[in-house]
Design a protein around this motif. Structure first.
Motif, PDB file in Angstrom:
ATOM      1  N   GLU A   1       4.506  -8.417   9.385  1.00 35.26           N
ATOM      2  CA  GLU A   1       4.415  -7.041   9.855  1.00 35.26           C
ATOM      3  C   GLU A   1       4.459  -6.055   8.687  1.00 35.26           C
ATOM      4  O   GLU A   1       3.719  -5.068   8.670  1.00 35.26           O
ATOM      5  CB  GLU A   1       5.548  -6.737  10.848  1.00 35.26           C
ATOM      6  N   GLU A   2       5.309  -6.320   7.707  1.00 35.55           N
ATOM      7  CA  GLU A   2       5.403  -5.441   6.537  1.00 35.55           C
ATOM      8  C   GLU A   2       4.117  -5.484   5.708  1.00 35.55           C
ATOM      9  O   GLU A   2       3.673  -4.456   5.195  1.00 35.55           O
ATOM     10  CB  GLU A   2       6.598  -5.842   5.670  1.00 35.55           C
ATOM     11  N   ILE A   3       3.531  -6.658   5.607  1.00 33.56           N
ATOM     12  CA  ILE A   3       2.287  -6.782   4.836  1.00 33.56           C
ATOM     13  C   ILE A   3       1.151  -6.051   5.547  1.00 33.56           C
ATOM     14  O   ILE A   3       0.374  -5.321   4.918  1.00 33.56           O
ATOM     15  CB  ILE A   3       1.945  -8.261   4.584  1.00 33.56           C
ATOM     16  N   LEU A   4       1.060  -6.224   6.863  1.00 34.18           N
ATOM     17  CA  LEU A   4       0.031  -5.507   7.623  1.00 34.18           C
ATOM     18  C   LEU A   4       0.224  -4.000   7.508  1.00 34.18           C
ATOM     19  O   LEU A   4      -0.757  -3.254   7.354  1.00 34.18           O
ATOM     20  CB  LEU A   4       0.059  -5.934   9.096  1.00 34.18           C
ATOM     21  N   ALA A   5       1.460  -3.543   7.553  1.00 35.88           N
ATOM     22  CA  ALA A   5       1.731  -2.111   7.414  1.00 35.88           C
ATOM     23  C   ALA A   5       1.321  -1.616   6.028  1.00 35.88           C
ATOM     24  O   ALA A   5       0.744  -0.526   5.893  1.00 35.88           O
ATOM     25  CB  ALA A   5       3.205  -1.823   7.673  1.00 35.88           C
ATOM     26  N   ALA A   6       1.602  -2.407   4.999  1.00 36.82           N
ATOM     27  CA  ALA A   6       1.216  -2.027   3.633  1.00 36.82           C
ATOM     28  C   ALA A   6      -0.306  -1.953   3.515  1.00 36.82           C
ATOM     29  O   ALA A   6      -0.835  -1.032   2.880  1.00 36.82           O
ATOM     30  CB  ALA A   6       1.780  -3.017   2.622  1.00 36.82           C
ATOM     31  N   PHE A   7      -0.989  -2.917   4.102  1.00 35.26           N
ATOM     32  CA  PHE A   7      -2.452  -2.895   4.106  1.00 35.26           C
ATOM     33  C   PHE A   7      -2.943  -1.561   4.665  1.00 35.26           C
ATOM     34  O   PHE A   7      -3.757  -0.872   4.044  1.00 35.26           O
ATOM     35  CB  PHE A   7      -2.991  -4.004   5.011  1.00 35.26           C
ATOM     36  N   GLY A   8      -2.454  -1.213   5.851  1.00 28.13           N
ATOM     37  CA  GLY A   8      -2.895   0.015   6.501  1.00 28.13           C
ATOM     38  C   GLY A   8      -2.575   1.257   5.683  1.00 28.13           C
ATOM     39  O   GLY A   8      -3.415   2.147   5.546  1.00 28.13           O
ATOM     40  N   ALA A   9      -1.372   1.302   5.138  1.00 23.72           N
ATOM     41  CA  ALA A   9      -0.975   2.464   4.338  1.00 23.72           C
ATOM     42  C   ALA A   9      -1.795   2.569   3.061  1.00 23.72           C
ATOM     43  O   ALA A   9      -2.251   3.660   2.685  1.00 23.72           O
ATOM     44  CB  ALA A   9       0.515   2.382   4.005  1.00 23.72           C
ATOM     45  N   ARG A  10      -1.992   1.454   2.395  1.00 24.27           N
ATOM     46  CA  ARG A  10      -2.697   1.481   1.119  1.00 24.27           C
ATOM     47  C   ARG A  10      -4.185   1.759   1.277  1.00 24.27           C
ATOM     48  O   ARG A  10      -4.825   2.266   0.352  1.00 24.27           O
ATOM     49  CB  ARG A  10      -2.436   0.189   0.353  1.00 24.27           C
ATOM     50  N   LEU A  11      -4.741   1.470   2.431  1.00 22.51           N
ATOM     51  CA  LEU A  11      -6.143   1.830   2.679  1.00 22.51           C
ATOM     52  C   LEU A  11      -6.347   3.341   2.681  1.00 22.51           C
ATOM     53  O   LEU A  11      -7.465   3.816   2.525  1.00 22.51           O
ATOM     54  CB  LEU A  11      -6.621   1.242   4.004  1.00 22.51           C
ATOM     55  N   GLN A  12      -5.262   4.103   2.821  1.00 23.59           N
ATOM     56  CA  GLN A  12      -5.345   5.561   2.800  1.00 23.59           C
ATOM     57  C   GLN A  12      -5.392   6.110   1.373  1.00 23.59           C
ATOM     58  O   GLN A  12      -5.695   7.289   1.172  1.00 23.59           O
ATOM     59  CB  GLN A  12      -4.156   6.166   3.549  1.00 23.59           C
ATOM     60  N   ASN A  13      -5.072   5.271   0.391  1.00 24.34           N
ATOM     61  CA  ASN A  13      -5.073   5.712  -1.010  1.00 24.34           C
ATOM     62  C   ASN A  13      -6.484   5.985  -1.505  1.00 24.34           C
ATOM     63  O   ASN A  13      -7.456   5.424  -0.988  1.00 24.34           O
ATOM     64  CB  ASN A  13      -4.468   4.624  -1.913  1.00 24.34           C
ATOM     65  N   ASP A  14      -6.582   6.812  -2.546  1.00 24.62           N
ATOM     66  CA  ASP A  14      -7.853   6.921  -3.256  1.00 24.62           C
ATOM     67  C   ASP A  14      -7.903   5.783  -4.283  1.00 24.62           C
ATOM     68  O   ASP A  14      -6.922   5.058  -4.474  1.00 24.62           O
ATOM     69  CB  ASP A  14      -8.030   8.289  -3.913  1.00 24.62           C
ATOM     70  N   TYR A  15      -9.051   5.610  -4.914  1.00 21.75           N
ATOM     71  CA  TYR A  15      -9.241   4.476  -5.821  1.00 21.75           C
ATOM     72  C   TYR A  15      -8.200   4.444  -6.943  1.00 21.75           C
ATOM     73  O   TYR A  15      -7.606   3.398  -7.215  1.00 21.75           O
ATOM     74  CB  TYR A  15     -10.653   4.487  -6.421  1.00 21.75           C
ATOM     75  N   ALA A  16      -7.980   5.572  -7.592  1.00 18.23           N
ATOM     76  CA  ALA A  16      -7.061   5.606  -8.740  1.00 18.23           C
ATOM     77  C   ALA A  16      -5.638   5.232  -8.333  1.00 18.23           C
ATOM     78  O   ALA A  16      -4.978   4.434  -9.007  1.00 18.23           O
ATOM     79  CB  ALA A  16      -7.072   6.990  -9.396  1.00 18.23           C
ATOM     80  N   ALA A  17      -5.178   5.779  -7.226  1.00 22.71           N
ATOM     81  CA  ALA A  17      -3.821   5.468  -6.757  1.00 22.71           C
ATOM     82  C   ALA A  17      -3.707   4.005  -6.372  1.00 22.71           C
ATOM     83  O   ALA A  17      -2.713   3.340  -6.678  1.00 22.71           O
ATOM     84  CB  ALA A  17      -3.450   6.364  -5.581  1.00 22.71           C
ATOM     85  N   GLU A  18      -4.728   3.491  -5.714  1.00 17.76           N
ATOM     86  CA  GLU A  18      -4.658   2.093  -5.285  1.00 17.76           C
ATOM     87  C   GLU A  18      -4.776   1.140  -6.458  1.00 17.76           C
ATOM     88  O   GLU A  18      -4.110   0.110  -6.492  1.00 17.76           O
ATOM     89  CB  GLU A  18      -5.723   1.786  -4.231  1.00 17.76           C
ATOM     90  N   PHE A  19      -5.587   1.469  -7.430  1.00 18.46           N
ATOM     91  CA  PHE A  19      -5.677   0.615  -8.617  1.00 18.46           C
ATOM     92  C   PHE A  19      -4.321   0.532  -9.297  1.00 18.46           C
ATOM     93  O   PHE A  19      -3.865  -0.549  -9.668  1.00 18.46           O
ATOM     94  CB  PHE A  19      -6.746   1.143  -9.582  1.00 18.46           C
ATOM     95  N   GLU A  20      -3.649   1.664  -9.429  1.00 17.33           N
ATOM     96  CA  GLU A  20      -2.311   1.685 -10.038  1.00 17.33           C
ATOM     97  C   GLU A  20      -1.322   0.859  -9.210  1.00 17.33           C
ATOM     98  O   GLU A  20      -0.513   0.113  -9.761  1.00 17.33           O
ATOM     99  CB  GLU A  20      -1.827   3.124 -10.170  1.00 17.33           C
TER     100      GLU A  20
END
Length: 78
Positions: free
Chosen positions: A39-58
Motif C-alpha cells: 500500500e505504501e509503495i502504491l501510494a508513493a507511485f501515485g504521489a511521485r507521478l505528480q512530480n515534474d521531471y527534475a523533482a522526480e529525477f532527484e
C-alpha cells in the motif's frame, strides 16, 4: 515488501502505474522498499507521478542512494 504476494488487482495497479511512470519520466520507478508494504509503495507511485521531471529525477537518485546504503550495511554486517 510482499510484492510477490500481490492480489490480481494490486498487480494490475502496479503495472498501470509503472507504465504511466515510464511514459512520463522515461526511466523505471525506483524505491527503497525495505520496511515498506504494498500500500505504501502504491501510494508513493501515485504521489511521485505528480512530480515534474527534475523533482522526480532527484527523488529517484535519492532512492538509489538509500538502496546502495542498505546493501553496503548488509555486507558490513556479514
Amino acid at each position: 515488501a510482499g510484492l510477490d504476494q500481490c492480489t490480481k488487482v494490486e498487480y494490475e495497479r502496479f503495472q498501470a502505474l509503472n507504465d504511466d511512470y515510464k511514459e512520463k519520466f522515461g526511466f523505471a520507478f525506483v524505491m527503497a522498499v525495505r520496511n515498506s508494504n504494498r500500500e505504501e509503495i502504491l501510494a508513493a507511485f501515485g504521489a511521485r507521478l505528480q512530480n515534474d521531471y527534475a523533482a522526480e529525477f532527484e527523488t529517484a537518485v535519492t532512492e538509489i542512494h538509500k538502496i546502495a546504503r542498505l546493501r553496503i550495511d548488509a555486507m558490513e554486517a556479514e
